[in-house]
Design a protein around this motif. Structure first.
Motif, mmCIF file in Angstrom:
data_model
loop_
_atom_site.group_PDB
_atom_site.id
_atom_site.type_symbol
_atom_site.label_atom_id
_atom_site.label_comp_id
_atom_site.label_asym_id
_atom_site.label_seq_id
_atom_site.Cartn_x
_atom_site.Cartn_y
_atom_site.Cartn_z
ATOM 1 N N LEU A 404 0.820 -1.206 0.000
ATOM 2 C CA LEU A 404 0.000 0.000 0.000
ATOM 3 C C LEU A 404 0.854 1.256 0.000
ATOM 4 N N MET A 405 1.943 1.266 0.747
ATOM 5 C CA MET A 405 2.808 2.441 0.777
ATOM 6 C C MET A 405 3.426 2.704 -0.599
ATOM 7 N N GLN A 406 3.861 1.664 -1.271
ATOM 8 C CA GLN A 406 4.455 1.824 -2.593
ATOM 9 C C GLN A 406 3.423 2.308 -3.608
ATOM 10 N N SER A 407 2.227 1.743 -3.563
ATOM 11 C CA SER A 407 1.189 2.144 -4.524
ATOM 12 C C SER A 407 0.767 3.588 -4.300
ATOM 13 N N MET A 408 0.691 4.016 -3.028
ATOM 14 C CA MET A 408 0.315 5.403 -2.736
ATOM 15 C C MET A 408 1.424 6.371 -3.136
ATOM 16 N N LEU A 409 2.683 5.941 -2.984
ATOM 17 C CA LEU A 409 3.801 6.791 -3.388
ATOM 18 C C LEU A 409 3.809 6.998 -4.898
ATOM 19 N N LEU A 410 3.610 5.916 -5.656
ATOM 20 C CA LEU A 410 3.542 6.039 -7.114
ATOM 21 C C LEU A 410 2.349 6.888 -7.544
ATOM 22 N N LEU A 411 1.218 6.696 -6.852
ATOM 23 C CA LEU A 411 0.019 7.464 -7.197
ATOM 24 C C LEU A 411 0.234 8.949 -6.941
ATOM 25 N N LEU A 412 0.844 9.282 -5.820
ATOM 26 C CA LEU A 412 1.094 10.690 -5.516
ATOM 27 C C LEU A 412 2.024 11.311 -6.552
ATOM 28 N N GLY A 413 3.040 10.568 -6.956
ATOM 29 C CA GLY A 413 3.923 11.066 -8.007
ATOM 30 C C GLY A 413 3.180 11.297 -9.310
ATOM 31 N N LEU A 414 2.273 10.389 -9.650
ATOM 32 C CA LEU A 414 1.453 10.539 -10.853
ATOM 33 C C LEU A 414 0.580 11.784 -10.760
ATOM 34 N N TYR A 415 -0.007 12.005 -9.601
ATOM 35 C CA TYR A 415 -0.855 13.189 -9.406
ATOM 36 C C TYR A 415 -0.049 14.482 -9.587
#
Length: 575
Positions: A404-415
């Protein structure tokens, strides 16, 4: 016990006392605890770094930052428009269903803020019969998933620190769904008993405007009638404040004096006609603020404004905004607005300046209800990217394909790279208070272990409670956590009770998981007080509720909630 153990235990007790004494300043209490832990050498450098960068805490922060982008989409607002219909029962069921579903995956504060607008403006039902159920539904929905509420994520960060592994995404779902069904049934039965308060919103036709007769003004020495202040378009002079005297209603023959404060009520769009009166200064119109849009906010419990006056704290300089009106406990506060002492939950209408959107302290002090928002709404591809990206990130976490931490980090970068959110927006809304509270609480748990307090507590439990059934201590854990939640807020209660709950489990030589889950659920069970949970505070003023309303509706819901938790947790998470 060693000297360090005694000192650590004393700091723990003082933290609890401090949180009860300074309920609106949990971050300040934990900040003081941090200084004491470091100053007395109870924690080392490695422990400080480990606490500040705890993986569960980082996941919590990333998730909260990603949820800011979802608040900027229109999907929830579009659904909200379809909620309220002529039938109260249908409206209630739609509202409860939508709120619980959205709160299971989104920030429940944002869910409540979005749904409040259609409830307040609906032509069918009194808002006071729907707003409190809205808050309770958001709390219940948050108990269903790991990301449904910050409380679950905080408990998960402690669990990771204790065991080295995260709780599964749907570990809360079985008990959470039973809470939604059971408490929802009780809530539905008691909601009809809510009083129907007159909740005319403080809108453009009911603002209170504060003006002052300046020194040397030609208005001084003449009557209200002679000055032409009785025949304004859509504005009415309701009060004259002269020194410590308040004159209302205002007689046409009232002679104005220099320094008089004139309180007008009416259409804010017509306020500029007051500029036609020479020597009449508007309290909220310095630098032309009243010519801009208005925003409605609720003062947070941790706001620096609590206990301060607008004038004393320098409100305009602090936020680049002026207060047009204040509402508290269903009452419009008139008079000298600059001398009103602000309380947690006060409902403010602000005229905002150019720099208001850029201030980092807005979200830390206010919950935005309507009007001007610090961020612009997303549309088109970026809106679909925001929603689709979040769903994919959550699905990857649920299926175990990505942490979950990795997916949220990638998502935030995408945003960030797609322009869905800016770095300035993230800095403004960074949950510094939560980061401080959780990291210091983890640090305290390190101190409890390294000083020997945790071992001592475990030995005491084994010595004096070994003959007791674990269930009774589980029940005690729930009651204490719930009481702390109502007094010191949910996040602080979870942070304080986790190490004690784990110590009880170890002392009884049983699995810690049932005690961990009870702490998580109990910390979210705030129904009796408007100050234990942010969503309760949001609807408290807007619905013009009294404390007795929370008690009458909250007690049966809280009892049902508690019974379900203490009965079902041991069944799904055996000792």
């Amino acid at each position: 016990m060693t000297l360090n153990a005694c000192l650590t235990l004393l700091l723990f007790v003082m933290t609890v006392v401090g949180l009860i004494r300074f309920q609106t300043r949990p971050a300040a209490v934990f900040g003081s605890l941090l200084l004491c832990l470091v100053g007395f050498g109870l924690v080392n450098r490695q422990q400080i770094l480990a606490a500040m960068a705890n993986s569960g805490l980082v996941t919590l922060i990333l998730l909260m930052l990603c949820s800011l982008v979802l608040e900027k989409t229109r999907f929830l607002r579009l659904l909200a428009k379809k909620v309220i219909v002529a039938s109260y029962r249908t409206s209630w069921l739609r509202l409860f269903g939508l709120t619980t579903l959205c709160s299971a995956f989104l920030n429940n504060t944002a869910v409540v803020a979005t749904l409040m607008a259609p409830i307040r403006s609906n032509p069918y039902h009194n808002a006071s019969r729907l707003l409190l159920p809205l808050s309770y539904a958001a709390i219940l929905g948050g108990t269903v998933t790991l990301i449904g509420t910050s409380t679950n994520l905080i408990v998960n960060s402690f669990y990771i620190n204790e065991t080295g592994k995260s709780l599964p995404f749907f570990s809360f779902a079985a008990v959470g769904l039973l809470l939604v069904l059971g408490c929802g049934t009780v809530l539905g039965l008691y909601s009809r008993r809510l009083p129907e308060y007159h909740t005319n919103d403080l809108n453009q036709k009911s603002y209170f405007i504060d003006a002052k007769v300046a020194n040397g003004s030609p208005l001084a020495g003449k009557s209200v009638e002679a000055n032409g202040l009785r025949h304004l378009q859509s504005l009415f002079l309701v009060e004259v404040i002269r020194g410590a005297q308040l004159r209302s209603p205002v007689a046409p023959t009232e002679i104005l004096q220099e320094g008089d404060r004139l309180i007008f009520a009416g259409d804010i769009n017509k306020v500029m006609q007051l500029h036609h009166f020479s020597g009449l200064e508007l309290f909220a119109d310095k630098d032309g603020l009243l010519q801009r849009e208005l925003t409605e906010v609720v003062v947070r419990q941790e706001s620096v404004l609590v206990g301060q006056t607008l004038k004393g704290i320098g409100f305009r300089a602090l936020f680049d905004a002026a207060v047009v009106a204040i509402r508290r406990d269903g009452q419009n506060l008139s008079g000298k607005l600059g001398e009103v002492t602000i309380a947690a939950g006060d409902f403010l209408v602000l005229a905002t300046g150019e720099d208001y959107r850029q201030r980092h302290n807005i979200s830390k002090n206010f919950i935005s209800v309507s009007g001007v928002a610090p961020e612009q709404h997303l549309s088109g591809r970026r809106e679909w990217l925001a929603l689709g990206g979040f769903i994919i990130a959550v699905v990857l976490s649920i299926t175990g394909l990505m942490d979950l931490m990795q997916s949220m980090l990638l998502l935030l970068g995408l945003y960030i790279f797609s322009g869905c959110v800016t770095v300035n927006e993230l800095l403004r809304r960074f949950p510094l208070d939560i980061w401080l509270i959780v990291s210091v609480a983890i640090l305290l748990s390190y101190a409890l272990v390294s000083s020997g307090v945790a071992i001592w507590f475990t030995q005491q439990v084994r010595q004096y409670a070994s003959g007791l059934q674990p269930y009774y201590l589980l029940l005690l854990t729930y009651v204490v956590t719930w009481l702390l939640t109502e007094v010191v807020t949910n996040n602080a209660a979870a942070a304080l009770m986790f190490p004690l709950a784990v110590g009880l489990a170890k002392g009884l030589q049983v699995d810690i998981l049932p005690f961990v889950m009870v702490v998580a659920f109990a910390a979210s069970g705030s129904f009796v007080s408007p100050f234990g949970y942010q969503t309760n505070l949001m609807v408290y003023n807007v619905g013009k509720y009294c404390l007795s309303d929370f008690f009458k509706l909250g007690v049966p819901v809280a009892l049902t909630y508690g019974i379900i938790v203490v009965v079902m947790v041991p069944k799904f998470f055996p000792f």
